[in-house]
Design a protein around this motif. Sequence first.
Motif, PDB file in Angstrom:
ATOM      1  N   THR A  94       0.859  -1.182   0.000  1.00  0.00           N
ATOM      2  CA  THR A  94       0.000   0.000   0.000  1.00  0.00           C
ATOM      3  C   THR A  94       0.889   1.223   0.000  1.00  0.00           C
ATOM      4  N   ALA A  95       0.261   2.353  -0.298  1.00  0.00           N
ATOM      5  CA  ALA A  95       1.013   3.609  -0.298  1.00  0.00           C
ATOM      6  C   ALA A  95       1.727   3.786   1.022  1.00  0.00           C
ATOM      7  N   MET A  96       1.033   3.464   2.107  1.00  0.00           N
ATOM      8  CA  MET A  96       1.659   3.773   3.394  1.00  0.00           C
ATOM      9  C   MET A  96       2.862   2.897   3.671  1.00  0.00           C
ATOM     10  N   THR A  97       2.808   1.621   3.237  1.00  0.00           N
ATOM     11  CA  THR A  97       4.002   0.813   3.485  1.00  0.00           C
ATOM     12  C   THR A  97       5.164   1.324   2.651  1.00  0.00           C
TER      13      THR A  97
ATOM     14  N   ASN B  18      -0.530  14.282   3.026  1.00  0.00           N
ATOM     15  CA  ASN B  18      -0.738  13.591   1.748  1.00  0.00           C
ATOM     16  C   ASN B  18      -2.098  13.928   1.159  1.00  0.00           C
ATOM     17  N   ASP B  19      -2.897  12.981   0.792  1.00  0.00           N
ATOM     18  CA  ASP B  19      -4.049  13.200  -0.092  1.00  0.00           C
ATOM     19  C   ASP B  19      -4.991  14.341   0.307  1.00  0.00           C
ATOM     20  N   PRO B  20      -5.547  15.030  -0.699  1.00  0.00           N
ATOM     21  CA  PRO B  20      -6.695  15.898  -0.430  1.00  0.00           C
ATOM     22  C   PRO B  20      -7.905  15.051  -0.031  1.00  0.00           C
TER      23      PRO B  20
ATOM     24  N   ARG C 210       6.791  12.894   8.697  1.00  0.00           N
ATOM     25  CA  ARG C 210       6.711  11.597   8.013  1.00  0.00           C
ATOM     26  C   ARG C 210       5.276  11.125   8.082  1.00  0.00           C
ATOM     27  N   TRP C 211       4.917  10.202   7.168  1.00  0.00           N
ATOM     28  CA  TRP C 211       3.583   9.624   7.200  1.00  0.00           C
ATOM     29  C   TRP C 211       3.349   8.922   8.540  1.00  0.00           C
ATOM     30  N   GLY C 212       2.160   9.048   9.112  1.00  0.00           N
ATOM     31  CA  GLY C 212       1.803   8.348  10.338  1.00  0.00           C
ATOM     32  C   GLY C 212       0.697   9.095  11.062  1.00  0.00           C
TER      33      GLY C 212
ATOM     34  N   ALA D 134      -7.667   8.273  10.692  1.00  0.00           N
ATOM     35  CA  ALA D 134      -8.649   8.813   9.736  1.00  0.00           C
ATOM     36  C   ALA D 134      -7.990   8.892   8.371  1.00  0.00           C
ATOM     37  N   PHE D 135      -8.194   7.841   7.576  1.00  0.00           N
ATOM     38  CA  PHE D 135      -7.642   7.787   6.219  1.00  0.00           C
ATOM     39  C   PHE D 135      -8.512   8.609   5.256  1.00  0.00           C
ATOM     40  N   SER D 136      -8.189   8.501   3.982  1.00  0.00           N
ATOM     41  CA  SER D 136      -8.827   9.377   2.988  1.00  0.00           C
ATOM     42  C   SER D 136     -10.316   9.135   2.833  1.00  0.00           C
TER      43      SER D 136
ATOM     44  N   PHE E 186      -9.448  -1.808   1.711  1.00  0.00           N
ATOM     45  CA  PHE E 186     -10.773  -1.309   1.337  1.00  0.00           C
ATOM     46  C   PHE E 186     -10.843   0.136   1.800  1.00  0.00           C
ATOM     47  N   ARG E 187     -10.682   1.080   0.852  1.00  0.00           N
ATOM     48  CA  ARG E 187     -10.523   2.452   1.356  1.00  0.00           C
ATOM     49  C   ARG E 187     -10.905   3.551   0.370  1.00  0.00           C
ATOM     50  N   ASP E 188     -10.877   4.753   0.907  1.00  0.00           N
ATOM     51  CA  ASP E 188     -10.980   6.016   0.167  1.00  0.00           C
ATOM     52  C   ASP E 188     -12.354   6.258  -0.473  1.00  0.00           C
ATOM     53  N   PRO E 189     -13.429   6.264   0.343  1.00  0.00           N
ATOM     54  CA  PRO E 189     -14.776   6.468  -0.212  1.00  0.00           C
ATOM     55  C   PRO E 189     -14.980   7.880  -0.747  1.00  0.00           C
TER      56      PRO E 189
ATOM     57  N   TRP F 285      -5.264   0.093  -6.513  1.00  0.00           N
ATOM     58  CA  TRP F 285      -5.991   1.308  -6.857  1.00  0.00           C
ATOM     59  C   TRP F 285      -6.279   2.035  -5.554  1.00  0.00           C
ATOM     60  N   GLU F 286      -6.209   3.351  -5.601  1.00  0.00           N
ATOM     61  CA  GLU F 286      -6.515   4.152  -4.422  1.00  0.00           C
ATOM     62  C   GLU F 286      -7.322   5.369  -4.856  1.00  0.00           C
ATOM     63  N   CYS F 287      -7.920   6.024  -3.875  1.00  0.00           N
ATOM     64  CA  CYS F 287      -8.535   7.351  -4.067  1.00  0.00           C
ATOM     65  C   CYS F 287      -9.361   7.476  -5.351  1.00  0.00           C
ATOM     66  N   PRO F 288     -10.459   6.737  -5.462  1.00  0.00           N
ATOM     67  CA  PRO F 288     -11.277   6.858  -6.669  1.00  0.00           C
ATOM     68  C   PRO F 288     -12.110   8.143  -6.636  1.00  0.00           C
TER      69      PRO F 288
ATOM     70  N   PHE G 123       1.443  14.077  -9.506  1.00  0.00           N
ATOM     71  CA  PHE G 123       0.004  14.352  -9.452  1.00  0.00           C
ATOM     72  C   PHE G 123      -0.671  13.084  -8.961  1.00  0.00           C
ATOM     73  N   TYR G 124      -1.003  13.038  -7.685  1.00  0.00           N
ATOM     74  CA  TYR G 124      -1.526  11.801  -7.102  1.00  0.00           C
ATOM     75  C   TYR G 124      -2.757  12.091  -6.246  1.00  0.00           C
ATOM     76  N   ALA G 125      -3.580  11.039  -6.098  1.00  0.00           N
ATOM     77  CA  ALA G 125      -4.722  11.074  -5.173  1.00  0.00           C
ATOM     78  C   ALA G 125      -5.667  12.231  -5.462  1.00  0.00           C
TER      79      ALA G 125
ATOM     80  N   GLY H  14      -4.683  17.766  -6.809  1.00  0.00           N
ATOM     81  CA  GLY H  14      -3.909  16.559  -6.532  1.00  0.00           C
ATOM     82  C   GLY H  14      -2.849  16.829  -5.474  1.00  0.00           C
ATOM     83  N   TRP H  15      -2.353  15.767  -4.915  1.00  0.00           N
ATOM     84  CA  TRP H  15      -1.209  15.829  -4.008  1.00  0.00           C
ATOM     85  C   TRP H  15       0.021  15.811  -4.920  1.00  0.00           C
ATOM     86  N   ALA H  16       0.832  16.875  -4.862  1.00  0.00           N
ATOM     87  CA  ALA H  16       1.900  17.050  -5.841  1.00  0.00           C
ATOM     88  C   ALA H  16       3.158  16.299  -5.416  1.00  0.00           C
TER      89      ALA H  16
HETATM   90  C1  FRU Z   1      -3.053   7.305  -0.772  1.00  0.00           C
HETATM   91  C2  FRU Z   1      -3.372   6.614   0.563  1.00  0.00           C
HETATM   92  C3  FRU Z   1      -4.840   6.268   0.645  1.00  0.00           C
HETATM   93  C4  FRU Z   1      -5.039   6.189   2.133  1.00  0.00           C
HETATM   94  C5  FRU Z   1      -4.157   7.300   2.624  1.00  0.00           C
HETATM   95  C6  FRU Z   1      -3.533   7.065   3.966  1.00  0.00           C
HETATM   96  O1  FRU Z   1      -1.907   8.095  -0.715  1.00  0.00           O
HETATM   97  O2  FRU Z   1      -2.594   5.448   0.722  1.00  0.00           O
HETATM   98  O3  FRU Z   1      -5.191   5.097  -0.044  1.00  0.00           O
HETATM   99  O4  FRU Z   1      -6.377   6.378   2.514  1.00  0.00           O
HETATM  100  O5  FRU Z   1      -3.137   7.473   1.655  1.00  0.00           O
HETATM  101  O6  FRU Z   1      -2.841   8.198   4.400  1.00  0.00           O
END
Ligand code: FRU
Length: 496
Positions: free
Chosen positions: A5-8, A39-41, A63-65, A94-96, A159-162, A213-216, A281-283, A299-301
């Motif tokens: 996953t992105a976070m790993t 990270n993501d909007p 850092r991410w966390g 609280a993820f995306s 299972f994420r990013d509704p 796939w992430e952030c649809p 250009f992500y998420a 996007g997250w640049a």
């Molecule tokens: C995308 C992502 C999402 C997740 C979030 C966690 O960058 O991995 O899928 O919800 O970041 O921070």
Amino acid sequence: MRALTAMTMLLAATAAHAEWPQADPRPAFHFAPQRNWMNDPNGLVYYDGEYHLFFQYNPHGDRWGHMNWGHAVSRDLTTWQELPVAIPETEVMAFSGSAVIDWKNTSGFGKGGKPPMVAIYTGFDPKTRNQSQYVAYSNDRGRTFTPYGKVIDIGSTEFRDPKVFWHAPTRRWVMVVVKAAEKKAAFYSSADLKQWTHESDFGPTASSHSVNWECPDHFELPIDKGRPGETRWVLNVSQGDGGLDNGSAGQWFVGAFDGHRFTLEPGWPEAPHWADEGADFYAAQSWNEVPDGRRIWIGWATNLRYASNIPTYPARGIMTMPRALSLRREGTDWRIAQAPVREIEQYRGPARHIADLRLGASPKALDLAESVDMTVTIEALKATQVALTLTDAAGYQLVIGYTPATREVFVDRTRSGPHFHDAFAARHIATLPPGDGPMTMRLLVDRSIVELYAADGTRTITDRFFRGRGPLRWEASSQGGEALIRKLDAWQLRPK
Ligand code: FRU
């Protein structure tokens, strides 16, 4: 294969290079938090005069966390006021996710006749790694949220990013959310934002060469030329790798949506349609409720390959400029046309206008600011390549260029700063549609990011770049023969 996953990936990254200065100039008109990791909007929604930009945020470090929803608001999508964290980490991070205004109070969360703002997001349980969908609501214009709790749990760790929106024809809420490792976008529907029914899954597709796939996001777009009244539905997904340079990227599909199922446009090609041809250009997510009906995304640049390593301090992570979207037919294929939101133009400061400037091998100084909005029209004449360069006091250089023979525009950052990650140095190319004559492109350059919009925004290249030291100097030159800058209009952008 183990699903990364992105976070790993972000956690696996190594520390930034020691050669870097501790403070990098903040962008002037791109959003960045004051400090720490972003990270993501998330939760993009307009309400009562304010555009909300929530975002994945670690209040405890760069850092991410510890993911929280950070928060900023804007009245014009250009100047942002950062507010306190809106949705904190609890027993779950609280993820995306997204936010809606529940005008009809279908959820019953409204108060005093005012509609609630409802956030739908992924709760990530760090102990079990379960990812499930949560709801929280706000009765104070997004400043604070009351947790409602879990609304969908399929027992999955991927299972994420509704993304939720109101679907007027079926008069229900629709959610698109990813089964990330399966590369599926799942559609759910609901009458009240609490009880959700699974409707269908889309994917994987022939073009899904990625770990996940992430952030649809899913929205209807007008076809902007020659087809009055016609629309299509766009499904955009971000993928953790397999894009340009095997990095992270956004990929979109065109089709039809009946409130239950997304069906690909007949004859949809197998080749991926990238949301951007640069690396950063992500998420991307689009705003709900934009008052004049524009579809605007941001996007997250960055790129997941080096997001944790970028040499900035005390904030790590910036957003792109919000961009208005339309859909266009190009031959038998499709293009999304993107343009920076027009609101940015009111912040145009000192101008510089150049006409008929002859270029040759020795660079000509352009005397432009580090944060500019520029439109330039280039006639290549006999040149094989035309370049606008940004050079710092240490000699590091970013090249924004045009190659007429192949009708390519490019951003070359192979020499754009001291090394900090092997995946960073690269040249990113977008091929323009066939044609001849002058080439016009718009550039938003903001100290450490370039957004290039060519062929009417149907080609974009978004790239970060960094410097060694000192101010950036703009120059123009050509190779292989003379070229002409037919016209260049540049404005310093000074929102603050
Ligand atoms: C995308 C992502 C999402 C997740 C979030 C966690 O960058 O991995 O899928 O919800 O970041 O921070």
